[in-house]
Write a protein that holds these residues in place. Sequence first.
Motif, PDB file in Angstrom:
ATOM      1  N   UNK A  79      70.083 -18.660  48.934  1.00  0.00           N
ATOM      2  CA  UNK A  79      70.213 -17.548  47.985  1.00  0.00           C
ATOM      3  C   UNK A  79      70.603 -18.105  46.610  1.00  0.00           C
ATOM      4  N   UNK A  80      71.912 -18.087  46.290  1.00  0.00           N
ATOM      5  CA  UNK A  80      72.334 -18.439  44.933  1.00  0.00           C
ATOM      6  C   UNK A  80      72.034 -19.889  44.553  1.00  0.00           C
ATOM      7  N   UNK A  81      72.079 -20.813  45.515  1.00  0.00           N
ATOM      8  CA  UNK A  81      71.800 -22.225  45.165  1.00  0.00           C
ATOM      9  C   UNK A  81      70.351 -22.360  44.694  1.00  0.00           C
ATOM     10  N   UNK A  82      69.428 -21.625  45.328  1.00  0.00           N
ATOM     11  CA  UNK A  82      68.016 -21.710  44.926  1.00  0.00           C
ATOM     12  C   UNK A  82      67.719 -20.821  43.724  1.00  0.00           C
ATOM     13  N   UNK A  83      68.256 -19.602  43.748  1.00  0.00           N
ATOM     14  CA  UNK A  83      67.844 -18.629  42.726  1.00  0.00           C
ATOM     15  C   UNK A  83      68.671 -18.726  41.452  1.00  0.00           C
ATOM     16  N   UNK A  84      69.951 -19.111  41.593  1.00  0.00           N
ATOM     17  CA  UNK A  84      70.846 -19.057  40.428  1.00  0.00           C
ATOM     18  C   UNK A  84      71.458 -20.410  40.094  1.00  0.00           C
ATOM     19  N   UNK A  85      70.932 -21.470  40.701  1.00  0.00           N
ATOM     20  CA  UNK A  85      71.392 -22.837  40.400  1.00  0.00           C
ATOM     21  C   UNK A  85      72.879 -23.046  40.652  1.00  0.00           C
ATOM     22  N   UNK A  86      73.460 -22.348  41.629  1.00  0.00           N
ATOM     23  CA  UNK A  86      74.863 -22.619  41.968  1.00  0.00           C
ATOM     24  C   UNK A  86      75.011 -24.079  42.394  1.00  0.00           C
ATOM     25  N   UNK A  87      76.174 -24.672  42.043  1.00  0.00           N
ATOM     26  CA  UNK A  87      76.380 -26.069  42.424  1.00  0.00           C
ATOM     27  C   UNK A  87      77.307 -26.162  43.638  1.00  0.00           C
ATOM     28  N   UNK A  88      77.522 -27.414  44.087  1.00  0.00           N
ATOM     29  CA  UNK A  88      78.274 -27.651  45.325  1.00  0.00           C
ATOM     30  C   UNK A  88      79.689 -27.086  45.234  1.00  0.00           C
ATOM     31  N   UNK A  89      80.307 -27.202  44.038  1.00  0.00           N
ATOM     32  CA  UNK A  89      81.694 -26.714  43.892  1.00  0.00           C
ATOM     33  C   UNK A  89      81.797 -25.231  44.176  1.00  0.00           C
ATOM     34  N   UNK A  90      80.774 -24.516  43.722  1.00  0.00           N
ATOM     35  CA  UNK A  90      80.803 -23.064  43.833  1.00  0.00           C
ATOM     36  C   UNK A  90      80.697 -22.595  45.287  1.00  0.00           C
ATOM     37  N   UNK A  91      80.190 -23.457  46.166  1.00  0.00           N
ATOM     38  CA  UNK A  91      80.012 -23.022  47.560  1.00  0.00           C
ATOM     39  C   UNK A  91      80.985 -23.728  48.507  1.00  0.00           C
ATOM     40  N   UNK A  92      82.027 -24.355  47.942  1.00  0.00           N
ATOM     41  CA  UNK A  92      83.013 -25.043  48.795  1.00  0.00           C
ATOM     42  C   UNK A  92      83.571 -24.058  49.815  1.00  0.00           C
ATOM     43  N   UNK A  93      83.728 -24.501  51.064  1.00  0.00           N
ATOM     44  CA  UNK A  93      84.213 -23.587  52.110  1.00  0.00           C
ATOM     45  C   UNK A  93      85.730 -23.454  52.044  1.00  0.00           C
ATOM     46  N   UNK A  94      86.394 -24.550  51.680  1.00  0.00           N
ATOM     47  CA  UNK A  94      87.847 -24.507  51.518  1.00  0.00           C
ATOM     48  C   UNK A  94      88.196 -24.721  50.056  1.00  0.00           C
ATOM     49  N   UNK A  95      89.173 -23.977  49.525  1.00  0.00           N
ATOM     50  CA  UNK A  95      89.617 -24.268  48.169  1.00  0.00           C
ATOM     51  C   UNK A  95      90.197 -25.685  48.084  1.00  0.00           C
ATOM     52  N   UNK A  96      90.122 -26.263  46.889  1.00  0.00           N
ATOM     53  CA  UNK A  96      90.621 -27.625  46.716  1.00  0.00           C
ATOM     54  C   UNK A  96      92.090 -27.687  47.144  1.00  0.00           C
ATOM     55  N   UNK A  97      92.462 -28.710  47.867  1.00  0.00           N
ATOM     56  CA  UNK A  97      93.865 -28.895  48.241  1.00  0.00           C
ATOM     57  C   UNK A  97      94.235 -28.268  49.572  1.00  0.00           C
ATOM     58  N   UNK A  98      93.334 -27.438  50.156  1.00  0.00           N
ATOM     59  CA  UNK A  98      93.722 -26.754  51.399  1.00  0.00           C
ATOM     60  C   UNK A  98      93.867 -27.740  52.564  1.00  0.00           C
ATOM     61  N   UNK A  99      92.979 -28.742  52.619  1.00  0.00           N
ATOM     62  CA  UNK A  99      93.058 -29.709  53.727  1.00  0.00           C
ATOM     63  C   UNK A  99      94.422 -30.400  53.711  1.00  0.00           C
ATOM     64  N   UNK A 100      94.860 -30.750  52.501  1.00  0.00           N
ATOM     65  CA  UNK A 100      96.161 -31.413  52.356  1.00  0.00           C
ATOM     66  C   UNK A 100      97.286 -30.464  52.788  1.00  0.00           C
ATOM     67  N   UNK A 101      97.185 -29.227  52.301  1.00  0.00           N
ATOM     68  CA  UNK A 101      98.218 -28.235  52.612  1.00  0.00           C
ATOM     69  C   UNK A 101      98.308 -27.990  54.130  1.00  0.00           C
TER      70      UNK A 101
END
Length: 400
Positions: free
Chosen positions: A37-59
């Motif tokens: 969807x958005x990655x093809x149609x709206x050029x979303x990048x990898x950051x925008x589709x991250x499954x976990x927010x940054x830092x969650x794995x550490x937390x």
Amino acid sequence: MAGLTAAQSLREEGWDGPITVAGAEPHVPYDRPPLSKQVLAEDWDAQRIAFWPEGLALKLDVELLLGRRAVSLDAAAHRVRLADGEQLEYDRLVIATGAHARSLPNVPELDGVHLLRSLDDALALRADLARASRLVVVGGGFIGAEVASSARARGLEVVVVEALELPLVRVLGRRMAAACARLHMESGVVLRCGDGVSAIEGGGRVEAVRLRDGTAVDADAVVIGIGCAPTTAWLDGSGVHVEDGIVCDAHGATSQPGVYAAGDVARWHNDFLGATARVEHWTNAVEQGRAVAQAIVHGDGATRFESVPYFWSDQHGVKLQLAGVPHPDDEVHVVENDESARKLVALYARDGMLTGVLGFGRAGAVARMRQMLQRRATLQEALEAASKPTAPKLLRVSTH
Ligand SMILES: Cc1cc2nc3c(=O)[nH]c(=O)nc-3n(C[C@H](O)[C@H](O)[C@H](O)COP(=O)(O)OP(=O)(O)OC[C@H]3O[C@@H](n4cnc5c(N)ncnc54)[C@H](O)[C@@H]3O)c2cc1C
């Protein structure tokens, strides 16, 4: 999805031992639905589709091993071997290796021919869509339909080749499949139904898709969207029972002690269905990820899995949602149909019981009917609920 959700839920359920997530892909874990969807149609990048927010794995104190593929399981020794030779020992193992896209037999090695499952697949396809003007999508299932929709949004000419008389007819039945086909046609997608592919042609780069009736459809890019298969080959010889997915009980436990599975790769016993089923939907992966964590922490005290299958799909500006397990021959009762606003609610029923609900742009109604399915409502109860003032406006009730 299922693996990360299990890891996060284990912490929420009180598991305080070490948790390691090993994933074959090198990317920070991402959400898959936006890929078509958005990655093809709206050029979303990898950051925008991250499954976990940054830092969650550490937390959560979860160790992520990225780009580390598991190649075998020694269930007796409680060890998983990775491609680089490292062995990971476990007390409990959750297998969530998902599924991989199927291809057609004898597809030649041509540039411009794509499968779509991963972020790398989506980025390669997007790069091709940016320079192509004619796309052929082989397979009119949900992924194929979404790719067609995204490519139309980018201005490409799109032909969808579907072997059946209508895309999705085996899931939705003829009447509702026709409603979905209309969305395509109104958006300028050409449907070639009831025909298969005999060859994909080109020299170096794809030039055409040859159909069984002999005609050729010109193409600068081709997407093969004919479904996926569970990723279980690495478990050969492990003793884990695999039969179109890893066979699991209603807590996600496999045939091997301490080994669980969840998501697209797993065939869980679902008390709602009264049977085992492999379900390739996002919500199922998340629900099973949570349920498997509860089973690991609470053992037999955990709730058995009893979930109404549900998924959504975004096509040509319309959010389609389906809950339940309708059979294509079930009765269809359209309880709302506003063609100009492209909103629709259809109930499926068999032997007087509600079996499913399909909505176009009617999230509230679908959520309400999913609850009714969970309580095993009759068709009559569902029709009454649909006609109440809090329910979606009743425009028309018709049956066939
Ligand atoms: C393009 C696309 C669009 C979709 N859109 C929707 C939608 O709109 N709505 C919906 O309900 N569902 C949608 N889905 C389905 C949904 O994304 C899946 O049901 C969900 O991702 C399943 O989660 P999972 O964790 O089981 O598997 P996955 O998300 O596939 O995750 C499995 C992970 O395991 C990794 N892996 C595989 N083998 C190994 C190994 N041997 N060792 C280590 N790691 C391994 C894979 O690389 C992958 O990262 C879509 C799927 C795709 C591909």
